[in-house]
Design an enzyme around this catalytic site. Structure first.
Site, PDB file in Angstrom:
ATOM      1  CG  ASN A   9      -1.668   1.268   1.439  1.00 22.22           C
ATOM      2  OD1 ASN A   9      -1.770   2.079   0.511  1.00 22.22           O
ATOM      3  ND2 ASN A   9      -2.225   1.452   2.635  1.00 22.22           N
ATOM      4  CE  LYS A  11       0.001   3.294   4.740  1.00 22.34           C
ATOM      5  NZ  LYS A  11       0.080   3.413   6.189  1.00 22.34           N
ATOM      6  CG  HIS A  98      -5.753   2.051   5.092  1.00 24.83           C
ATOM      7  ND1 HIS A  98      -5.298   3.003   5.975  1.00 24.83           N
ATOM      8  CD2 HIS A  98      -4.776   1.130   4.991  1.00 24.83           C
ATOM      9  CE1 HIS A  98      -4.090   2.657   6.380  1.00 24.83           C
ATOM     10  NE2 HIS A  98      -3.747   1.528   5.793  1.00 24.83           N
ATOM     11  CD  GLU A 100      -2.724   5.569   6.704  1.00 24.44           C
ATOM     12  OE1 GLU A 100      -2.700   5.614   5.460  1.00 24.44           O
ATOM     13  OE2 GLU A 100      -1.807   5.057   7.374  1.00 24.44           O
ATOM     14  CD  GLU A 167      -3.615  -2.549   7.290  1.00 26.01           C
ATOM     15  OE1 GLU A 167      -2.494  -2.804   6.837  1.00 26.01           O
ATOM     16  OE2 GLU A 167      -4.214  -1.492   7.058  1.00 26.01           O
ATOM     17  N   GLY A 173       2.469   1.958  10.823  1.00 26.06           N
ATOM     18  CA  GLY A 173       3.444   3.032  10.684  1.00 26.06           C
ATOM     19  C   GLY A 173       4.181   3.377  11.967  1.00 26.06           C
ATOM     20  CB  SER A 206       5.066  -2.236  12.025  1.00 21.70           C
ATOM     21  OG  SER A 206       4.696  -0.896  12.341  1.00 21.70           O
TER      22      SER A 206
HETATM   23  P1  PGA Z   1       2.817   0.089   7.674  1.00 20.33           P
HETATM   24  O1  PGA Z   1       1.343   0.380   7.041  1.00 20.33           O
HETATM   25  O2  PGA Z   1       3.285  -1.204   7.042  1.00 20.33           O
HETATM   26  O3  PGA Z   1       3.633   1.262   7.261  1.00 20.33           O
HETATM   27  O4  PGA Z   1       2.640  -0.049   9.139  1.00 20.33           O
HETATM   28  C1  PGA Z   1       0.425  -0.648   6.840  1.00 20.33           C
HETATM   29  C2  PGA Z   1      -0.833  -0.106   6.222  1.00 20.33           C
HETATM   30  O5  PGA Z   1      -1.207   1.032   6.540  1.00 20.33           O
HETATM   31  O6  PGA Z   1      -1.490  -0.781   5.405  1.00 20.33           O
END
Ligand code: PGA
Length: 246
Positions: A9, A11, A98, A100, A167, A173, A206
């Site tokens: 992803n 982003k 997601h 976010e 998630e 992140g 992560s």
């Molecule tokens: P990350 O993000 O691997 O940077 O923790 C995962 C995601 O948001 O799908």
């Protein structure tokens, strides 16, 4: 049979030039190793037409996906992208719900459900994201949160054309990965809520080369959704070329 799916992803990262540079380095690292698994890069909308044509000769199980879609076929929805627009590009996957999008753009389980339905109506596989906040985990509300997101998000959904990503928001992140056994436990609970036991369920939060082998060795986990570590070709290639130990 449950299918393995490893997804990146991106982003809001990478211009078209940067996306091209990524694939020039990435493709040779995975070309011979991804025969049995689905590999996906979910890129910003502006990169999608270019990436679809740039990867046209890559192995067929390497796919480009989108990060969101609107539920209507068309309409006065400034800034949104519809399923027919994704279908026109030949896209087969889209991330929906997601955390976010839920946190910063006001998405609710109801709108997430509508977006999942729109993807399925056009034969696109939605990757439905669910996960609890740190506060919910600390208050022992993880299960209740996940069950509620699933109940509302999956209402009227075809479970034959679906990927789910667990998630935990506190692990996204942050470098703070969920313990693999705990991720496995929650994903097992998610599977118990489904009619179709063969739905691919990913872990996200992560994921990195240092933990992917252990994550993928868990019995309930069918793949990973990777943010930060999907941006560097060698790092994401190592994740795609994971080695499960069972
Ligand atoms: P990350 O993000 O691997 O940077 O923790 C995962 C995601 O948001 O799908």
């Amino acid at each position: 049979m449950r299918k393995i799916a490893i997804a990146g992803n991106w982003k809001m990262y990478k211009t078209q030039k940067e996306a091209k540079e990524f694939f020039i380095d990435f493709l040779p690292l995975v070309e011979n190793t991804i025969q049995d698994i689905q590999v996906l890069i979910c890129a910003p909308f502006t990169n999608l037409p270019f990436l679809v044509s740039f990867t046209a000769n890559a192995p067929t199980n390497l796919a480009i996906g989108a990060q969101n879609l609107h539920w209507a076929d068309s309409g006065a929805f400034t800034g949104e992208i519809s399923a027919p627009m994704l279908v026109e590009l030949g896209l087969k996957f889209v991330i929906v719900g997601h955390s976010e999008r839920r946190q910063y753009f006001g998405e609710t389980d109801a709108t997430v459900n509508q977006r999942v339905k729109a993807a399925q109506k056009y034969g696109i596989t939605p990757i439905l994201c669910v996960g609890e906040t740190k506060q919910q985990r600390d208050q022992n509300e993880t299960e209740a949160c996940i069950y509620s997101q699933l109940k509302l998000g999956l209402e009227g959904i075809d479970q034959e054309n679906l990927i789910i990503a667990y998630e935990p928001i506190w692990a996204i992140g942050t470098g703070d990965t969920c313990a693999t056994t705990e991720a496995n436990r929650v994903i097992g609970l998610i599977r118990n809520q489904l009619q179709n036991q063969n739905v691919t369920i990913q872990y996200g939060g992560s994921v990195k080369p240092e933990n992917v082998d252990e994550i993928m060795a868990q019995s309930e986990i069918d793949g990973v959704l990777v943010g930060g570590a999907s941006l560097e070709p060698a790092i994401f290639a190592r994740i795609v070329n994971y080695r499960a130990t069972n």
